[in-house]
Structures are given as structure tokens and as C-alpha cells.
Scaffold this motif. Structure first.
Motif, PDB file in Angstrom:
ATOM      1  N   ILE A 251       0.879  -1.174   0.000  1.00  0.00           N
ATOM      2  CA  ILE A 251       0.000   0.000   0.000  1.00  0.00           C
ATOM      3  C   ILE A 251       0.910   1.215   0.000  1.00  0.00           C
ATOM      4  O   ILE A 251       1.840   1.299   0.799  1.00  0.00           O
ATOM      5  N   ARG A 252       0.643   2.118  -0.938  1.00  0.00           N
ATOM      6  CA  ARG A 252       1.488   3.300  -1.087  1.00  0.00           C
ATOM      7  C   ARG A 252       0.625   4.524  -1.400  1.00  0.00           C
ATOM      8  O   ARG A 252      -0.538   4.397  -1.744  1.00  0.00           O
ATOM      9  N   ARG A 253       1.253   5.693  -1.306  1.00  0.00           N
ATOM     10  CA  ARG A 253       0.585   6.939  -1.682  1.00  0.00           C
ATOM     11  C   ARG A 253       0.328   6.958  -3.183  1.00  0.00           C
ATOM     12  O   ARG A 253       1.159   6.524  -3.972  1.00  0.00           O
ATOM     13  N   ALA A 254      -0.815   7.495  -3.555  1.00  0.00           N
ATOM     14  CA  ALA A 254      -1.132   7.658  -4.970  1.00  0.00           C
ATOM     15  C   ALA A 254      -0.287   8.788  -5.562  1.00  0.00           C
ATOM     16  O   ALA A 254       0.048   9.749  -4.868  1.00  0.00           O
ATOM     17  N   VAL A 255       0.045   8.648  -6.834  1.00  0.00           N
ATOM     18  CA  VAL A 255       0.784   9.676  -7.578  1.00  0.00           C
ATOM     19  C   VAL A 255       0.009   9.981  -8.858  1.00  0.00           C
ATOM     20  O   VAL A 255      -0.906   9.246  -9.241  1.00  0.00           O
ATOM     21  N   ASN A 256       0.387  11.066  -9.518  1.00  0.00           N
ATOM     22  CA  ASN A 256      -0.325  11.475 -10.729  1.00  0.00           C
ATOM     23  C   ASN A 256      -0.356  10.378 -11.801  1.00  0.00           C
ATOM     24  O   ASN A 256      -1.327  10.284 -12.547  1.00  0.00           O
ATOM     25  N   ALA A 257       0.679   9.560 -11.884  1.00  0.00           N
ATOM     26  CA  ALA A 257       0.703   8.479 -12.873  1.00  0.00           C
ATOM     27  C   ALA A 257      -0.420   7.460 -12.636  1.00  0.00           C
ATOM     28  O   ALA A 257      -0.795   6.732 -13.552  1.00  0.00           O
TER      29      ALA A 257
ATOM     30  N   ILE B  36      -3.554   0.302  -3.485  1.00  0.00           N
ATOM     31  CA  ILE B  36      -3.066  -1.048  -3.224  1.00  0.00           C
ATOM     32  C   ILE B  36      -2.368  -1.490  -4.494  1.00  0.00           C
ATOM     33  O   ILE B  36      -2.960  -1.482  -5.578  1.00  0.00           O
ATOM     34  N   ASP B  37      -1.118  -1.880  -4.364  1.00  0.00           N
ATOM     35  CA  ASP B  37      -0.285  -2.241  -5.496  1.00  0.00           C
ATOM     36  C   ASP B  37       0.003  -3.741  -5.454  1.00  0.00           C
ATOM     37  O   ASP B  37       0.442  -4.261  -4.428  1.00  0.00           O
TER      38      ASP B  37
ATOM     39  N   ILE C 291      -2.168  -1.427  -9.965  1.00  0.00           N
ATOM     40  CA  ILE C 291      -3.044  -0.900  -8.917  1.00  0.00           C
ATOM     41  C   ILE C 291      -4.336  -1.715  -8.901  1.00  0.00           C
ATOM     42  O   ILE C 291      -5.005  -1.854  -9.926  1.00  0.00           O
ATOM     43  N   ILE C 292      -4.663  -2.249  -7.731  1.00  0.00           N
ATOM     44  CA  ILE C 292      -5.856  -3.100  -7.606  1.00  0.00           C
ATOM     45  C   ILE C 292      -6.861  -2.551  -6.592  1.00  0.00           C
ATOM     46  O   ILE C 292      -7.901  -3.165  -6.363  1.00  0.00           O
ATOM     47  N   GLY C 293      -6.560  -1.406  -5.994  1.00  0.00           N
ATOM     48  CA  GLY C 293      -7.488  -0.830  -5.029  1.00  0.00           C
ATOM     49  C   GLY C 293      -7.045   0.546  -4.611  1.00  0.00           C
ATOM     50  O   GLY C 293      -5.928   0.980  -4.918  1.00  0.00           O
ATOM     51  N   CYS C 294      -7.951   1.241  -3.913  1.00  0.00           N
ATOM     52  CA  CYS C 294      -7.635   2.599  -3.482  1.00  0.00           C
ATOM     53  C   CYS C 294      -8.571   3.036  -2.365  1.00  0.00           C
ATOM     54  O   CYS C 294      -9.572   2.376  -2.073  1.00  0.00           O
ATOM     55  N   GLY C 295      -8.238   4.160  -1.778  1.00  0.00           N
ATOM     56  CA  GLY C 295      -9.073   4.792  -0.771  1.00  0.00           C
ATOM     57  C   GLY C 295      -8.403   6.071  -0.314  1.00  0.00           C
ATOM     58  O   GLY C 295      -7.219   6.286  -0.569  1.00  0.00           O
TER      59      GLY C 295
END
Length: 163
Positions: free
Chosen positions: A10-16, A63-64, A69-73
Motif C-alpha cells: 500500500i502506497r501513496r497515490a501519484v499522478n501516474a 493497493i499495489d 493498482i488493484i485498489g484505493c481509498g
């Protein structure tokens, strides 16, 4: 993490990540339509994802899995109502896990990381919104420690008789 989740981080989202996150947002809208007859047709954008990524009061996580990427929040610091005990709370939203990866505890891992970020901001209250009839989501959030406190109700009165 168990064997099933060893390649997951799990990591911070980036513009990419924006194109994939935009897809996830539309998957969420599609999943929520059966629970909300008031949603407009077509594409809906609940929020500007790039704005959330740039906002210092918001933490967007992904979620990586093997660089996919397979998830987010996200968690966002919001002002509480003047009559509430707490001044601020962490609001969780944009919670999504790819259907192929559900049932592995990834939502719980994501929520825990978001809760840790909220705590790191000096805030101890976390909240989220979920459709009452979305039993799978309600159960997932209960499992993560959330409890219902308010139900929003609606009534379409456009066809009301004058009698």
C-alpha cells in the motif's frame, strides 16, 4: 501478510495513477447505482482525484500488486459539526478493491493504513458513508471497527396527491 498477499503493498497515490483511479471511480459509481436511484446517468465524478492527491489534508492510498493498482481509498481531515465532541474527524472515501482481489483482507489493510494516517494528524475520530443496503460493504466496515450512527432517508414526493 499471508502467501496470498505477499506481493501486495500500500502506497501513496501519484499522478501516474490517475487513469486507473478514474476507472475505479466509474466502477464504484456502477456498483453504487443499484443502491441510489438519485444518481445521474452517464459518467459521474464524485470528486477531483488529482485535487485529492495534492491536498495536504487528504491522504490517497493505492493497493499495489506487482506494479498494478488493484485498489484505493482516501482519508481526509474534515471539520466536525459545532455540537460534536471532536473538532475534526478523518473521513474515509473512494474505497475500492478490484473484484478479483476481494476476500483477502485488503480492504482492512487499506483502512488500517488510512486510520494510522488520521491518527498521525492528531485526530482520533474516523467516519465514512456507506449505502445501507450494500451489505457486503457494511459488513466489511463493521469488521474494520465502524458502527452505524445515522441513516439518511429519502422520499420522492413528485407524484404526491393534492388530497
Amino acid at each position: 501478510m499471508n502467501q496470498d498477499t505477499k506481493d501486495i503493498s500500500i502506497r501513496r497515490a501519484v499522478n501516474a495513477d490517475l487513469p486507473k483511479l478514474a476507472d475505479f471511480l466509474q466502477f464504484l459509481v456502477k456498483a453504487e447505482r443499484p443502491f441510489d436511484v438519485t444518481l445521474k446517468e452517464g459518467k459521474i465524478f464524485y470528486y477531483d482525484i488529482q485535487e485529492l492527491i495534492l491536498d495536504p489534508k487528504t491522504e490517497v492510498l493505492v493497493i499495489d500488486f506487482n506494479n498494478q493498482i488493484i485498489g484505493c481509498g482516501y482519508a481526509q481531515i474534515r471539520q466536525a459539526k459545532p455540537y460534536q465532541k471532536h473538532e475534526f474527524f478523518g473521513y474515509l472515501g473512494f474505497m475500492f478493491v478490484d473484484p478479483d482481489f476481494r476476500g483477502r483482507g485488503l480492504n482492512t489493510l487499506l483502512i488500517n493504513d488510512l486510520k494510522k494516517w488520521v491518527l498521525s494528524q492528531g485526530i482520533t475520530e474516523a467516519r465514512l458513508d456507506v449505502y445501507h443496503d450494500n451489505e457486503a460493504a457494511v459488513n466489511a466496515y463493521k469488521k474494520a471497527g465502524f458502527k452505524p450512527i445515522l441513516t439518511t432517508m429519502r422520499c420522492d414526493i413528485s407524484q404526491m396527491d393534492d388530497n
